[in-house]
Design a protein around this motif. Sequence first.
Motif, short mmCIF file in Angstrom:
data_model
loop_
_atom_site.label_atom_id
_atom_site.label_comp_id
_atom_site.label_asym_id
_atom_site.label_seq_id
_atom_site.Cartn_x
_atom_site.Cartn_y
_atom_site.Cartn_z
N ASP A 1 0.24 3.56 -13.11
CA ASP A 1 0.18 2.13 -13.45
C ASP A 1 0.90 1.30 -12.38
O ASP A 1 0.38 0.26 -11.94
CB ASP A 1 0.82 1.89 -14.82
N SER A 2 2.09 1.75 -11.97
CA SER A 2 2.82 1.03 -10.92
C SER A 2 2.07 1.09 -9.60
O SER A 2 2.04 0.12 -8.83
CB SER A 2 4.22 1.61 -10.75
N ALA A 3 1.43 2.23 -9.35
CA ALA A 3 0.65 2.37 -8.12
C ALA A 3 -0.47 1.34 -8.08
O ALA A 3 -0.67 0.65 -7.07
CB ALA A 3 0.08 3.78 -8.02
N GLU A 4 -1.18 1.18 -9.19
CA GLU A 4 -2.29 0.22 -9.22
C GLU A 4 -1.78 -1.22 -9.13
O GLU A 4 -2.44 -2.08 -8.53
CB GLU A 4 -3.11 0.43 -10.50
N LYS A 5 -0.61 -1.47 -9.69
CA LYS A 5 -0.04 -2.83 -9.62
C LYS A 5 0.23 -3.21 -8.16
O LYS A 5 -0.15 -4.31 -7.71
CB LYS A 5 1.26 -2.89 -10.42
N HIS A 6 0.84 -2.31 -7.41
CA HIS A 6 1.15 -2.61 -6.01
C HIS A 6 -0.12 -2.68 -5.16
O HIS A 6 -0.20 -3.50 -4.24
CB HIS A 6 2.12 -1.57 -5.44
N VAL B 1 0.84 -1.20 0.00
CA VAL B 1 0.00 0.00 0.00
C VAL B 1 0.87 1.25 0.00
O VAL B 1 0.59 2.23 -0.72
CB VAL B 1 -0.96 0.01 1.21
N LEU B 2 1.94 1.22 0.79
CA LEU B 2 2.85 2.36 0.83
C LEU B 2 3.53 2.56 -0.53
O LEU B 2 3.69 3.70 -1.00
CB LEU B 2 3.88 2.16 1.93
N LEU B 3 3.93 1.49 -1.18
CA LEU B 3 4.52 1.60 -2.52
C LEU B 3 3.52 2.19 -3.50
O LEU B 3 3.87 3.03 -4.35
CB LEU B 3 5.00 0.22 -3.00
N ALA B 4 2.26 1.77 -3.41
CA ALA B 4 1.22 2.35 -4.28
C ALA B 4 1.13 3.85 -4.06
O ALA B 4 1.04 4.64 -5.02
CB ALA B 4 -0.12 1.68 -4.01
N ARG B 5 1.15 4.27 -2.80
CA ARG B 5 1.06 5.70 -2.49
C ARG B 5 2.26 6.46 -3.05
O ARG B 5 2.12 7.54 -3.63
CB ARG B 5 0.98 5.88 -0.97
N LEU B 6 3.44 5.90 -2.89
CA LEU B 6 4.65 6.58 -3.35
C LEU B 6 4.70 6.68 -4.87
O LEU B 6 5.09 7.73 -5.42
CB LEU B 6 5.89 5.84 -2.82
N PHE B 7 4.32 5.62 -5.56
CA PHE B 7 4.31 5.68 -7.02
C PHE B 7 3.23 6.66 -7.51
O PHE B 7 3.44 7.36 -8.51
CB PHE B 7 4.11 4.29 -7.62
N ARG B 8 2.10 6.72 -6.81
CA ARG B 8 1.08 7.73 -7.18
C ARG B 8 1.64 9.12 -7.01
O ARG B 8 1.46 10.00 -7.87
CB ARG B 8 -0.17 7.55 -6.32
N MET B 9 2.32 9.36 -5.89
CA MET B 9 2.90 10.67 -5.65
C MET B 9 3.94 11.05 -6.71
O MET B 9 4.11 12.23 -7.04
CB MET B 9 3.54 10.71 -4.26
N ILE C 1 -5.93 7.17 -6.10
CA ILE C 1 -5.50 6.84 -7.46
C ILE C 1 -6.58 7.20 -8.47
O ILE C 1 -6.32 7.77 -9.54
CB ILE C 1 -5.11 5.36 -7.56
N GLN C 2 -7.84 6.89 -8.11
CA GLN C 2 -8.94 7.21 -9.03
C GLN C 2 -9.12 8.72 -9.17
O GLN C 2 -9.46 9.21 -10.26
CB GLN C 2 -10.23 6.55 -8.55
N LEU C 3 -8.89 9.47 -8.09
CA LEU C 3 -8.91 10.94 -8.21
C LEU C 3 -7.84 11.40 -9.19
O LEU C 3 -8.08 12.28 -10.04
CB LEU C 3 -8.66 11.59 -6.85
#
Length: 404
Positions: free
Chosen positions: A209-214, A196-204, A251-253
């Motif tokens: 795409d990487s955020a959704e993968k994690h 979840v933290l990796l998803a947040r960091l890639f979103r930031m 991510i959807q936002l």
Amino acid sequence: MQRADYRSAETWFQVADLIAPSDASIAFGEARLNRHLGHHELFAEWLKESQLRGFPDSRLALEQTLHRAMAGKLKELDQQLPSLLIQGTDADEICEAYVLGCLMAYRLADAEAVLQVWLSDFPDASKARFLYGRLLEHRENLNSAAEQYTIASDLDHGPSAYALAGVLAEQHKLESAIVQATRARDLLYDPQPGNVLLARLFRMSGDLDSAEKHLSQATRSSPDAAAVAWRVAGVAGSDAVSEIDSERGEIQLARENYAEAEASFRLAVRKSPQRWRLRNGLATALRLQGNLDEASEHLASFRAATQALNECGSLIDRLRTEPDDVEARFRVAETLLNHVSEDQGLVWLESVLQYDPGHQEAHRVLFEYYRDHAAMNSSFSRLAKHHEQQLYGQPSLRKQMPEG
């Protein structure tokens, strides 16, 4: 166990118990492990098994004291701490339980005093470095907190890697944060918090795409194992249950899928109604769809919580130098109970009573909480009666008295 690698510890204790099924120290180790994992029933069962196998009663009693201390109930350990530290048995376990309880009750000076003793004797104790980092974060000293987390992370302490990634993200050092979040994913009891933290960091960083993968990988975890990992990483269970939904909403936002973002934030708010920041995300998703009335309602809730917590900030500053200011402590407790975390609020209310056992407002709030939530826990009815007695005397006698 020393470096919070509880998954490996669990495996080795199981092997040890197969080899020596009558060994009392192995049963005791299983009890201690389950205390750290937050498995209260298994903790009690293994403690009983330790007793049946002949483990010393004094050590069993101490373990129960440490269990209560970790939950912020420090009265017994406060009384025993000096003599226990002189004895030196289980010093790291004693220090850890005491510091955790002090951090919950915002007794930072007491926590720091014990941490200094702990680190002077065991400078490579990764748990001590982690807890010292948390204390420094409470004091908003992020650079020094990062130093402590880095030492412990380099010792393969998963919770420190997770915390360090969060600090680095606040400092906008996203590449370094991703390295630490990856380490946390691999070291924690379960990979969900790291994913979840990796998803947040890639979103930031703009890589959705990487955020959704994690985030997709995070959904594959067992809920029970994930709950342990979040707890060990220092995230309250009431917040952890909505972490995936919250990040999906963000991510959807970012993708401008506002209806999907709204659905995710609604689910997150339903799971964690006291995570007040979630209402800002929900309000944003609603506003961008033109639903201004409901957006205003959630934004008003968000602003009310923000204002209450801002007012709390000055009270907490006062408590750093005047920890016995019970009125400031009570106001912080009420704010935490109503806006942040019921568990934290309850611990703070109990800390008010440690400084002022007769504080009527603290007894009133505790009585009403335990009365209204009696169905949640078998002990709550007893606790409600205790606090009612402190307010009114024996409730059974009061109820029998005729009106007038």
